[in-house]
Design a protein around this motif. Structure first.
Motif, mmCIF file in Angstrom:
data_model
loop_
_atom_site.group_PDB
_atom_site.id
_atom_site.type_symbol
_atom_site.label_atom_id
_atom_site.label_comp_id
_atom_site.label_asym_id
_atom_site.label_seq_id
_atom_site.Cartn_x
_atom_site.Cartn_y
_atom_site.Cartn_z
ATOM 1 N N ILE A 193 0.834 -1.214 0.000
ATOM 2 C CA ILE A 193 0.000 0.000 0.000
ATOM 3 C C ILE A 193 0.864 1.258 0.000
ATOM 4 N N ALA A 218 0.690 4.057 -2.955
ATOM 5 C CA ALA A 218 0.386 5.457 -2.631
ATOM 6 C C ALA A 218 1.480 6.388 -3.135
ATOM 7 N N LEU A 249 0.892 9.083 -6.151
ATOM 8 C CA LEU A 249 1.092 10.498 -5.827
ATOM 9 C C LEU A 249 2.078 11.139 -6.796
ATOM 10 N N LEU A 260 -6.774 1.305 5.684
ATOM 11 C CA LEU A 260 -5.369 1.675 5.884
ATOM 12 C C LEU A 260 -4.948 1.470 7.337
ATOM 13 N N ILE A 271 -7.127 7.821 -6.994
ATOM 14 C CA ILE A 271 -7.669 7.357 -5.708
ATOM 15 C C ILE A 271 -8.376 6.022 -5.916
ATOM 16 N N LEU A 277 -5.916 3.322 -6.011
ATOM 17 C CA LEU A 277 -5.499 2.989 -4.638
ATOM 18 C C LEU A 277 -6.535 2.091 -3.973
#
Length: 570
Positions: free
Chosen positions: A7, A11, A15, A270, A344, A347
């Motif tokens: 994860i 991320a 990003l 998360l 997003i 993700l």
């Protein structure tokens, strides 16, 4: 610890994609904050309604997410976590994000027009008509898939013969059904408070979130039980109404409030991943790689078709050009809403992959080429996250609720889009609505006609098993993405802007999806020719017809696109 590293890597990469590649795209295309958007220049109070960035982000993200980034990556997990992870990240940055951002920008610069109108301006009237027919076929699959998912999260076998409110004991699906219904009522109240009573977004949001908490509390204690067929009918009636009323009454507020639930769901996941990494309470069991071929087919094209919305989705282009472009208040927000929302969602796709990795022994059966996923993806998702919290039943119920809420938002938006495009199919040049048409054209272009037609067919097909719909939906959806990428590239070329970044994504998506559709057609014909058991079930006929029709339409559109690019080169 494996899950935490996965994860964190996802991320960080996503990003970087947003900051560097997304900004580069905005610069290449000339995003201009000083230009008036369609919502500001031509508001109509129904579809063209300017929305604050946070509200529009909630609508767009909730609509594109739906159940796709949960269903797709979880079913594709049979290939192992590495292939799914790579496609979610790479696909999100260079394929899905490009398509979503590009189609939103193109629509905003064309007065909020649909992909069909954008195609017309660069590829001609015939291409526009063919695209609309193709898109309507895809939207039927969208409605069928998400009606199936929502009905599945509202109903269990225990509800057979029941009708009404359940007080005790209340099972997870009954809780989900009650909370989802209360969500709809809450959204209408929010829309009235902000648009008719003049309440500020901040105050209305606080009231709305309190209402969300109360709805969840009530739903956890009082369930709603109906049969599966009854739920399909009710869902059908709801999306008909939701697609016809002004966006400020239900679409904007519902999706905005729903987005908080989605953000909370992702945050909860998360937290669970971090806690599990340091306590060792839950082990990530999914192998890195399970082989090049599994029960859903060879990795190419099956992986890229099955993951669908977690990496790239043609449905997003319809939302970007169908509803979002009509509500954007400033071009400067197009990157965050168009490109950022897709990342997003990627993700979320990785989170779904991790969730099934926590319970893979319960949902993956077989070995090698026979490895398959059993059960419902939303159940696997909720089970995996809840396991990180020692199997907390309340968390399980809330996660199941989140899946159904976002499937409903996709249904709302998808049905509204089908209304636009169905009417567009029967209007002549210069005619803006059914009021400008005459005779049978006026009847067919009427919003109610197209809505009822699309919803009826979608709900009937929603009665099939999800496995019969999802593979075809994935192929059609990704094929739509390839065509949308081609359409935006053609428009950018005609506008004198850089479109070279579209070449590889367009070719790849078209190649993968056409291969899958052709494989489906061959498989169905072979099964019927051999006289295999249940080969002539109507669900197989449906898959054969849809796969054949979409493959032919797509090939014709690709040929038209090649001609357009050739003329431009000359």
């Amino acid at each position: 610890m494996t899950a935490l590293l996965i994860i964190l890597a996802a991320a960080a990469l996503l990003l970087c994609g947003y900051v560097f590649y997304g900004s580069w795209l905005a610069k290449q295309w000339g995003i201009d904050p000083k230009k008036s958007t369609p919502a500001v220049a031509t508001p109509d109070g129904v579809d063209y309604v300017s929305a604050k960035p946070a509200v529009l982000m909630g609508h767009h993200f909730s609509s594109i997410a739906g159940a796709g980034p949960i269903n797709g990556p979880i079913q594709a997990a049979v290939f192992g976590w590495v292939p799914v992870f790579l496609w979610c990240v790479i696909g999100g940055i260079f394929f899905g994000g490009l398509q979503d951002f590009g189609s939103l920008f193109a629509s905003v610069r064309n007065n909020g027009k649909s992909v069909g109108e954008i195609i017309k301006s660069s590829m001609g009237k015939t291409s526009k008509k063919l695209f609309i027919i193709f898109a309507l076929l895809v939207l039927i699959l969208v409605i069928a898939s998400f009606v199936n998912v929502v009905a599945g999260t509202f109903y269990t076998a225990a509800d057979a013969g029941q009708f009404g409110i359940v007080f005790h004991p209340v099972n997870g699906n009954q809780k989900t059904a009650m909370i989802s219904v209360l969500f709809i009522v809450l959204a209408i109240i929010y829309g009235i408070l902000t648009n008719k009573c003049g309440l500020s977004t901040t105050v209305a949001t606080i009231i709305g979130l309190v209402g969300v908490v109360l709805s969840i509390w009530f739903g956890l204690n009082f369930g709603l039980a109906l049969g599966r067929t009854a739920w399909i009918i009710i869902i059908g009636i709801y999306i008909v109404v939701a697609s016809l009323v002004p966006v400020w009454i239900l679409l904007q507020p519902r999706d905005y409030l729903s987005s908080f639930l989605l953000y909370a769901m992702m945050a909860l996941a998360l937290v669970g991943i971090i806690v599990s990494a340091f306590t060792g309470g839950t082990t990530f069991e999914l192998p890195a790689f399970n082989g090049w071929k599994t029960s859903i087919g060879p990795m190419f094209p099956a992986l890229f078709i099955t993951v669908a919305c977690g990496a790239c989705s043609g449905f997003h282009s319809l939302i970007s050009t169908g509803t979002t472009s009509k509500q954007l208040d400033n071009e400067k927000n197009a990157k965050a809403i168009g490109y950022g929302s897709m990342l997003i969602e990627s993700l979320l796709g990785v989170i779904s992959l991790i969730a099934v990795g926590m319970v893979s022994k319960d949902f993956l059966v077989g070995e090698g080429a026979s490895l398959s996923f059993k059960g419902a993806p939303p159940v696997a998702f909720a089970s995996g996250i809840a396991k990180m919290f020692n199997g907390n039943t309340a968390i399980y119920a809330l996660l199941t609720l989140a899946v159904s809420v976002f499937a409903l938002t996709s249904l709302d938006t998808g049905t509204r889009l089908s209304r636009f495009m169905f009417s567009e199919l029967f209007l002549k040049d210069g005619q803006k609505s059914y009021k400008d048409a005459k005779g049978i054209r006026a009847f067919l272009a009427h919003p109610l006609t197209g809505t009822i037609f699309m919803v009826t067919i979608g709900c009937i097909l929603g009665g099939l098993s999800l496995s019969q719909i999802w593979g075809l939906f994935g192929a059609a959806n990704q094929l739509l993405a390839g065509i949308a990428l081609m359409a935006v590239a053609a428009w950018l070329g005609n506008a004198g802007k850089n479109n070279k970044m579209f070449l590889i994504p367009t070719v790849f998506m078209l190649a993968a999806t056409l291969t899958q559709l052709i494989r489906t057609v061959i498989a169905k014909i072979s099964a019927m020719a051999s006289g295999a058991k249940n080969a002539f079930h109507w669900g197989n006929w449906f898959q054969l017809f849809f796969a054949s029709a979409m493959a032919v339409l797509a090939i014709v559109l690709v040929i038209q696109g090649i001609k357009t690019f050739s003329k431009k080169q000359k």
